[in-house]
Design a protein around this motif. Structure first.
Motif, PDB file in Angstrom:
ATOM      1  N   LEU A  59     -41.124  24.745  51.306  1.00  0.00           N
ATOM      2  CA  LEU A  59     -40.330  23.655  51.883  1.00  0.00           C
ATOM      3  C   LEU A  59     -41.163  22.731  52.759  1.00  0.00           C
ATOM      4  N   LYS A  64     -37.772  16.277  50.890  1.00  0.00           N
ATOM      5  CA  LYS A  64     -36.514  16.583  51.578  1.00  0.00           C
ATOM      6  C   LYS A  64     -35.317  15.925  50.882  1.00  0.00           C
ATOM      7  N   LEU A  67     -33.778  18.342  48.312  1.00  0.00           N
ATOM      8  CA  LEU A  67     -33.328  19.658  48.746  1.00  0.00           C
ATOM      9  C   LEU A  67     -31.814  19.701  48.931  1.00  0.00           C
ATOM     10  N   CYS A  72     -32.361  25.655  49.772  1.00  0.00           N
ATOM     11  CA  CYS A  72     -32.994  26.110  51.022  1.00  0.00           C
ATOM     12  C   CYS A  72     -32.671  27.566  51.302  1.00  0.00           C
ATOM     13  N   VAL A  76     -35.451  30.522  51.794  1.00  0.00           N
ATOM     14  CA  VAL A  76     -35.542  31.400  52.968  1.00  0.00           C
ATOM     15  C   VAL A  76     -35.439  32.860  52.543  1.00  0.00           C
ATOM     16  N   ASN A  82     -39.986  29.618  55.364  1.00  0.00           N
ATOM     17  CA  ASN A  82     -39.389  28.329  55.004  1.00  0.00           C
ATOM     18  C   ASN A  82     -38.345  27.866  56.015  1.00  0.00           C
ATOM     19  N   VAL A  86     -36.550  23.810  56.951  1.00  0.00           N
ATOM     20  CA  VAL A  86     -35.244  23.425  56.408  1.00  0.00           C
ATOM     21  C   VAL A  86     -34.708  22.237  57.220  1.00  0.00           C
ATOM     22  N   ARG A  91     -28.962  23.316  57.390  1.00  0.00           N
ATOM     23  CA  ARG A  91     -28.923  24.674  57.923  1.00  0.00           C
ATOM     24  C   ARG A  91     -27.482  25.146  58.096  1.00  0.00           C
ATOM     25  N   MET A  95     -27.731  31.046  56.214  1.00  0.00           N
ATOM     26  CA  MET A  95     -29.184  30.879  56.209  1.00  0.00           C
ATOM     27  C   MET A  95     -29.802  31.517  57.460  1.00  0.00           C
TER      28      MET A  95
END
Length: 889
Positions: A59, A64, A67, A72, A76, A82, A86, A91, A95
């Motif tokens: 990442l 971006k 994504l 993401c 992770v 990663n 993010v 987020r 996560m």
């Protein structure tokens, strides 16, 4: 490949293996090289699915814009590293839970309102570095008493002891931390264990023994006084004892008597005959330097005293004792400015993708011009590797650097430099060897009288020597000793070299033979070498390093490697040496307890913002080939005479005299005579003058003569030094030769030795001169600051407050007699006394008698200087002047 279609990232030069989907460790580089505008959603998905824990986080280089929260989350789950990259808007709680499950230290990215007691407890359990305890919010922390959180943290990870306040630390907590022992990395990349963080008052034999029983390597974290024969004996009697503890004992820090007792204990317990400590020598521990350098203060390193001095604008800490500059016992030092930089990564930091050859060359030229600072031909630049993955970019960079840098350039290879991305095949069988890559880069080095010299070191030495037989101050090339030469040379031969050297650099890539986690197995050298070769090359470099410790233990050696020392050696840093490396992209510098200096603080990395050179000043005692001669009368060779003068920066362009050269030495005063065809001459550089007394007369009166000279001319020379400092404060050069002090190539000030008055003037030739009305007129001259080529960067600029004050002070000493000023303008009488004063200055500055007049022994008192000068016949004064002019040229 023509200049018009040249691109380092086109289909011709793109390495094939970067397109190989079966090599997941290369997805990171593939995304980076494709660029965020060239990435696709499919490519990012493939890269994320190939992720592995502990690898470079995908990442970080992924676009971006492409994504999603789902992508993401998978990233992770695959690699917790990663989480840091993010985007904030993607987020979510799921996560955060995944990240903390994999590495509790990542709780630092979880918003405080989402941190529950359950999550915090999990973070303590999964913490990798033990720091999770520091991120528990107050809202959760208050649910348990403070000590409880720390007790839990160290039970899960002993390294958490580093974050426990002393007031909460107990013997039981320390035992729990050690029993949960695991090796970690400190902030400077060194290996650490819980014992590393145990306060002195808790370091009992019980605690120390427990640490050894958990992991004998932890002895590296012990203080020297903690390591005793009794402790080792108790450890060897325990159930899980290992005899190889000897490998980890820092023998360099212990007294020989202690080492011998430890050797005996290990042998008595049946652990073999060959005992090799982590580092064996007889070095004594140096005093701890308590003041660490500021990142904004230049380092000044004294090789003789092994002190690190920090200079600031207002004061100097740990200052050396100030001595009378004219005292005969003073030892002159050679001061060298050493600049350094590493991990330049041209293809990452410069916009060279898709550009033509000529465009790239212009970009690199502009880049080099931007960071090359003002310097002199005496200065040295060290480049710590990783210039580029492309040999062609390496060549362009060093060609440009050689053009703009006047001094010597000493470089080593980095792991990226050996990748050779121009090789289309990219396979192990046909990949260029390390030696072949070095040879290709070296072939681009241009030899020129007026350009700087570049020397690439791979297990080799660079020596800047101070003698005329092997080196010269005007010759910045220095001497290079190869790996074979170092191995074949005896210890005494190498010591003789180091004795003459003002700069010693041991250089090489270093490799990663001692790094078990990041080495050739991870592809960091591409196809250039295998893991066994990686280990073997580190061993070769360490072998050279160990020989250096035998020969140059007390010399301020610069160890220039690409990889840090812990990658190629398990030893402690050598006292007083300077270690410069890169590779990690983690910038820091430190002064170790034993005086070793570590400079890893100028790594540009992949996203450099502020590009500049960093610098330290290396001080080294002036080499004196006659220093070991006892007082007396000695016959010496022509080479020894030239070496002595060269070592003291006295230029003798030609010396064609035959005959016997005699050196007189008495209490650090020297005088050189030539006996030829029945006559005796005093040597004034290459010039000879007949003397009429016998040798014994000059030896017996040498010290008394020099003391008279100090009394007669010392005050004037000190006065000249004060005027020279004022000249420097105005922006001038401040160079003294005889009675003349230079502002620049054309502008000077004459210091009258009879009354101390000053005459500012401009001299376009020996006979064409013009006196300035005042110093302000000189300083405001548009040509002020001109070089011999007529270039000026200072002329016409407004004066600063410091410069203006210095000009006003000089004006106070200006000669007030206009007729006297006019009388010295149009002929050479301005130089009347300058030549003789310059010859006498050799006595004061260099302790060498080059002029002898019996009259100087007779004059004392206030008028002694005037009387001494007036006693010299005009013809003799003119001869001194002519010789002085020749030396200046």
């Amino acid at each position: 490949m023509t200049e018009n279609n040249y691109s380092i990232f086109d289909d011709v030069t793109m390495p094939e293996y970067l397109k190989d989907k079966n090599l997941p460790e290369h997805y990171y580089y593939l995304l980076k090289y494709v660029g965020k505008t060239g990435q696709t959603l499919e490519l990012i998905e493939e890269a994320i699915n190939a992720e592995e824990e502990g690898k470079r986080p995908i990442l970080k280089v992924a676009s971006k814009k492409l994504l999603t929260a789902e992508l993401c989350l998978v990233a992770v789950q695959k690699n917790s590293g990663n989480m840091e990259f993010v985007p904030q808007k993607l987020r979510n709680s799921e996560m955060y839970d995944v990240a903390v499950q994999k590495n509790g230290d990542l709780i630092r990215f979880v918003p405080e309102e989402l941190q529950t007691e359950e999550m915090c407890l999990l973070a303590l359990k999964t913490s990798v570095e033990g720091m999770a305890v520091t991120y528990i919010p107050q809202s959760v922390r208050k649910k348990r008493k403070a000590p409880k959180w720390y007790e839990l943290a160290v039970q899960y990870n002993g390294l958490a002891l580093n974050y426990v306040p002393n007031k909460y630390m107990t013997q039981e907590m320390i035992k729990a931390a050690i029993q949960a022992s695991k090796e970690g990395r400190g902030s400077e990349g060194e290996s650490v264990w819980p014992i590393t963080y145990v306060p002195k008052k808790f370091r009992t034999e019980e605690i120390l023994l427990l640490s050894l029983q958990q992991n004998c390597k932890s002895i590296k974290g012990f203080a020297p006084k903690d390591i005793t024969p009794g402790l080792i004996a108790h450890y060897l009697e325990s159930e899980n004892a290992k005899g190889d503890i000897i490998r980890y004992i820092p023998g360099y820090a212990l007294k020989e008597s202690v080492l011998n007792s430890i050797r005996k204990e290990i042998k008595d317990h049946g652990y073999g005959e060959k005992l090799v400590f982590g580092q064996q020598n007889d070095e004594k521990r140096l005093e701890t330097i308590k003041v660490l350098p500021s990142h904004n203060s230049p380092l000044v390193y004294s090789g003789n005293e092994r002190k690190l001095r920090i200079r600031s604008k207002t004061k100097e800490l740990i200052a050396e004792t100030v001595t009378n500059k004219l005292a005969p016992e003073i030892k002159k030092k050679v001061e060298t400015n050493v600049y350094y930089i590493s991990d330049i990564h041209i293809e990452h930091n410069l916009d060279v993708v898709g550009k033509t050859y000529s465009e790239i060359k212009t970009i690199i030229d502009d880049f080099v011009k931007r960071f090359v600072c003002e310097h002199t031909p005496e200065d040295i630049l060290l480049v710590g590797g990783d210039v580029s993955c492309f040999i062609s970019l390496n060549k362009m960079f060093y060609q440009s650097l050689q053009y703009y840098w006047k001094g010597a350039i000493i470089c080593v290879l980095g792991n990226h430099d050996v990748w050779n991305y121009e090789d289309k095949k990219q396979n192990r069988e046909e990949h260029l060897s390390i030696e072949a890559v070095a040879k290709q880069i070296e072939q681009s080095f241009k030899e020129s009288l007026f350009s700087s010299t570049r020397i690439l070191l791979e297990n080799a030495l660079y020596l800047k020597l101070q003698d005329s037989a092997w080196g010269a101050s005007w010759n910045t090339k220095g001497t290079r000793l190869s790996e074979e030469q170092i191995i074949e040379a005896s210890v005494d031969e190498l010591k003789a070299y180091f004795k003459k050297a003002s700069v010693v650099v041991l250089g090489g890539l270093g490799f990663s033979g001692k790094n078990e986690t990041f080495n050739a197995s991870n592809g960091i050298y591409n196809y250039a070498l295998t893991r066994p070769e990686d280990i073997e090359r580190s061993s070769r470099f360490e072998k050279i390093y160990n020989k250096m410790k035998q020969c140059a233990a007390d010399v301020p050696v610069i160890v220039l490697t690409h990889t840090p020392m812990h990658d190629w050696s398990g030893q402690q840093y050598h006292p007083g040496w300077i270690y410069i490396s890169g590779h990690t992209h983690q910038n820091f510098r430190s002064l170790d307890w034993n005086g070793a200096i570590r400079l890893e603080d100028n790594q540009l990395g992949y996203q450099a913002k502020d590009v500049k050179l960093k610098k330290f000043v290396l001080n080294h005692e002036t080499y004196d080939p006659l220093v070991e001669l006892p007082d007396g009368i000695h016959t010496i060779s022509k080479v020894e005479y030239l070496d002595y003068n060269q070592a003291h920066k006295i230029v003798i362009p030609r010396f064609g005299h035959n005959g016997e050269i005699i050196a007189l030495k008495k209490n650090l005063w020297y005088m050189f005579l030539l006996r030829k065809n029945g006559y005796l001459y005093i040597l004034d550089g290459a010039k000879t003058r007949v003397v009429h007394k016998d040798i014994r007369f000059y030896y017996d009166n040498l010290e008394g003569y020099c003391k008279c000279i100090m009394k007669i001319f010392g005050p004037f020379c000190q006065y000249e030094q004060q005027i020279a400092e004022l000249v420097k404060q105005t922006g001038g050069a401040g160079k003294i030769h005889g009675c003349i002090i230079d502002f620049d190539f054309y502008n000077h000030v004459f210091v009258n030795p009879l009354d101390g008055s000053l005459v500012p003037y401009i001299a376009l030739s020996k006979t064409y001169k013009s006196v300035y009305t005042n110093f302000m007129e000189l300083r405001n001259n548009p040509q002020f600051g001109s070089s011999a080529l007529g270039l000026s960067e200072k002329g016409g600029e407004p004066l600063t407050a410091i410069e203006l004050t210095a000009v006003n002070k000089l004006e106070q000493y200006k000669c007030k007699s206009e007729p006297a000023g006019d009388s010295i303008v149009y002929d050479t009488t301005i130089y009347k006394y300058s030549g003789i004063v310059k010859s006498i200055q050799y006595i004061i500055d260099k302790h060498i008698v080059r002029v002898w007049r019996d009259e100087f022994l007779k004059y004392t008192g206030a008028d002694s200087l005037k009387g001494s000068l007036n006693s010299i016949p005009a013809a003799e004064i003119e001869s001194y002047f002519e010789e002085s002019e020749k030396e200046e040229k």
